[in-house]
Scaffold this active site. Structure first.
Site, PDB file in Angstrom:
ATOM      1  CD  GLU A   9      -2.689  -1.404  -0.068  1.00  0.00           C
ATOM      2  OE1 GLU A   9      -2.845  -0.450  -0.864  1.00  0.00           O
ATOM      3  OE2 GLU A   9      -3.139  -2.549  -0.302  1.00  0.00           O
ATOM      4  CG  ASP A  45       2.063  -7.598  -5.552  1.00  0.00           C
ATOM      5  OD1 ASP A  45       1.531  -7.228  -4.490  1.00  0.00           O
ATOM      6  OD2 ASP A  45       1.457  -8.272  -6.413  1.00  0.00           O
TER       7      ASP A  45
END
Length: 688
Positions: free
Chosen positions: A526, A590
């Site tokens: 995030e 990621d």
């Protein structure tokens, strides 16, 4: 109404030994390690017949994949689903208790509303007996429309309950003036999950369109139309939606926040889209004071405006009937839901419908999410879990700052802006500090359909009520039980609901390697969204503003393109490839998230001590939990749809994609040149 501000989110979807030398190295570690037993990683999930440097996804989780077939009611099954299923059991107990005790609760309290909403939703006998009784007034109103003027008045009314028709309209944060709310409009009005399903002529798209046509015809017949009329009405809906699809931007094009920000005065928008009657719509929604509108896709709105004038009113009325009915299927007799499920099977491959309690639990969460969430948090989330998560976030923020400072391709000026943004990240953990006030929402046991529509009205009033007020920075975009997390660029905030702060992502009994490879990577993911190809275009205050030097922006784009090319090459099914552009933001998040989480983990006492647990080093346990978090089995039908519409790559590639770029992974498992998990130096992506 549709909130148009952008929020990137982790998917609810639901992640290998190289050469013989690598196999021997792991075996040696196992033999010499103390008999220390760990928590958080299930060693039985590992398939030792697979080499980690060849296929880490199947090494880490091969036995789990073999032993966990997809349940008949699911299209996919993995760690997310196992946790979500566990949460559902807790939530079911809460809801059933609330429904049982609602009559004793004070009228107007959250306990009464949650209990009665769920009870009415679960009373399938009453729903069956009511038939179309509660829907008929809304159908009659649509039937009474005679001309464009009446259609405009209907569409302008927030209480019209037409479903999601023509376009998206709502109030959200102005992405260039993040301290203000703005009226926003964007493309919408489709039923199928992507415009390409209407436009492509491949076998899969044709099959879905045929099934959709059958679904339309059957629904119109359930509404009382004869066969010929039902087919004609279904054709009318398909004509309108296909024309809207042709005017719609692709999902890749929708990822450009600059191109999708077009501010106009109300007068300009009304001139550009005259048949939408925007002044009336604004007035009817309590937005008469608005002077400007942010239009996402002007060409689409021009086409929608033209269609309102050109398409026969009779066709438009069938379009409205369809969207109203299909948006409240669960509140109608069982036959409507059965047809909806038969159509969904073509897309998802699920073998049977989920039990009603699961579907109505989701409905309660959607309608009364924070009232419901309060009851969940009291039962399932501890202050200690919140405190440890907060500490991990700060550890990752420190690690991220160090990586930014050490970056060799970014100028000092851009680094300063990046650090400013990183330090400005707002953090939300578990649940809101201030809960939403549902006092103006009336819920009873008389009719689930009426409750559903009342909740929609309340949500619409709540949203438009933001206009003209200071930004509510305490607001959440997810409810507390949600097994997910997100980054919101205009708020510059990272948000972690209580639902995800549980195993396998976070376990207070597990070692740091497990937690950093799980929730640590989620936190880093995030954070990285603030610096991905979309998020990097927003500054520390959440404004859509270019704070990069031209040279640094070009270097970032070149580095990101390496990730795009890598994922373009992944093919989970014959002739089906991952779309590296559609999945770019999530793939970058990621890679960045795992990189930063590893850097933060290496500062822990466990990483420094290097003691093996269950025969695996701390570094190996970090990567193992990353992979076991993402393991999943997916039906081919659902996988094909995910490739087309989901900004997240399939979980197998979310697992191995970042690892193939990380020297830290190569070292942990002694990977050698030529192993499939080890990319050539020139092909490796490195950004942070």
């Amino acid at each position: 109404m549709v909130l148009t501000s952008i929020a990137r989110r982790l998917s609810l979807a639901v992640l290998g030994l190289g050469s013989m030398a690598t196999t021997a190295a792991v075996a040696q570690t196992t033999k010499s390690a103390p008999a220390s037993k760990g928590v958080g990683i299930n060693i039985a999930n590992i398939d030792p017949t697979v080499k980690p440097c060849e296929d880490f996804f199947h090494f880490a989780s091969g036995n789990w994949l073999k032993n966990n077939p997809i349940p008949a009611s699911e299209s996919q099954w993995g760690s997310f689903h196992e946790l979500f299923n566990s949460n559902q059991a807790t939530l079911r107990t809460i809801l059933e208790d609330a429904a049982r005790n609602a009559s004793k609760a004070t009228k107007g309290t959250n306990a009464q509303k949650v209990g009665d909403f769920y009870a009415s939703a679960m009373d399938s006998a009453a729903i069956e007996a009511a038939g179309l009784k509660f829907l008929q007034p809304h159908l009659s109103r649509i039937a009474a429309i005679k001309d464009l003027g009446e259609m405009q008045r209907f569409l302008a009314d927030p209480k019209a309950h037409a479903g999601s028709v023509w376009y998206g309209f709502g109030v959200g944060q102005d992405e260039k003036i993040s301290t203000q709310y703005a009226v926003q409009m964007n493309q919408g009005g489709l039923t199928l999950p992507d415009r390409d399903y209407y436009l492509k002529d491949d076998g899969r798209s044709k099959t879905i369109r045929t099934a959709y046509d059958t679904y339309l015809v059957n629904t119109f017949k359930l509404l009382g139309d004869d066969e010929a009329t039902a087919k004609a009405n279904a054709a009318a809906v398909l004509r309108i939606e296909t024309r809207l699809a042709k005017a719609s931007k692709s999902r890749v094009d929708l990822r450009d926040p600059i191109a999708n920000y077009n501010k106009m005065t109300v007068a300009q928008a009304n001139a550009a889209f005259p048949n939408l009657n925007l002044p009336l719509t604004l007035k009817q929604n309590g937005l008469g004071a608005a002077k400007e509108i942010i239009v996402g896709q002007p060409e689409f709105l021009k086409e929608a405006s033209a269609m309102l004038k050109e398409a026969p009113i009779a066709d438009q009325k069938q379009y409205l009937r369809w969207h109203l009915v299909s948006s409240v299927t669960g509140a109608l007799p069982k036959a409507f839901g059965d047809d909806a499920f038969r159509f969904s099977q073509v897309q998802s491959g699920a073998k049977q419908q989920q039990p009603r309690w699961k579907r109505m639990q989701a409905s309660t969460d959607g309608a009364l999410g924070e009232a419901f969430g309060q009851l969940y948090v009291d039962k399932a989330f501890s202050p200690a879990a919140k405190a440890r998560a907060k500490q991990m976030i700060e550890n990752l923020r420190t690690a991220y700052a160090e990586r930014i400072k050490a970056t060799d391709w970014m100028s000092a000026a851009t680094k300063a802006e990046a650090l400013k943004k990183l330090n400005a990240f707002a953090v939300k953990i578990g649940y809101p500090d201030k809960w939403k006030d549902y006092s103006k929402l009336t819920i009873s046991r008389e009719s689930y359909l009426n409750n559903l529509l009342a909740a929609r009205e309340w949500a619409s009033d709540y949203e438009v009520g933001h206009f003209g007020k200071p930004i509510n920075r305490g607001e959440w975009g997810m409810t507390p039980p949600t097994v997910n997390a997100y980054y919101n660029p205009p708020m510059n905030e990272i948000v972690f609901p209580a639902g995800i702060l549980q195993p396998p992502f976070y376990d207070p009994k597990a070692d740091d390697a497990v937690n950093y490879g799980g929730i640590g990577a989620v936190i880093g993911h995030e954070m990285t969204h603030g610096f991905d190809d979309q998020g990097r275009q927003y500054d520390a205050k959440g404004n859509l503003r270019d704070w990069w030097t031209k040279e640094d922006a070009e270097k970032f784009t070149t580095r990101a393109a390496v990730v795009g090319k890598q994922f373009d090459a992944f093919s989970p099914l014959d002739s089906v490839h991952v779309n590296g552009q559609l999945t770019m933001g999530e793939n970058l998040a990621d890679l960045g998230g795992l990189t930063i989480a590893y850097a933060a983990f290496m500062k822990t006492p466990q990483a420094k001590a290097g003691k093996a647990i269950d025969g695996y080093t701390p570094e190996q346990r970090f990567f193992l939990n990353w992979a076991q978090v993402w393991h999943s089995n997916t039906r081919p039908e659902a996988l094909r749809q995910r490739i087309q519409v989901d900004p997240h790559a399939p979980d197998q590639y979310r697992t191995i994609g970042p690892l193939q770029n990380m020297p830290e992974f190569y070292k942990a498992f002694n990977c050698q040149d030529g192993n499939k998990m080890m990319r050539a130096q020139a092909d490796r992506a490195k950004i942070w």
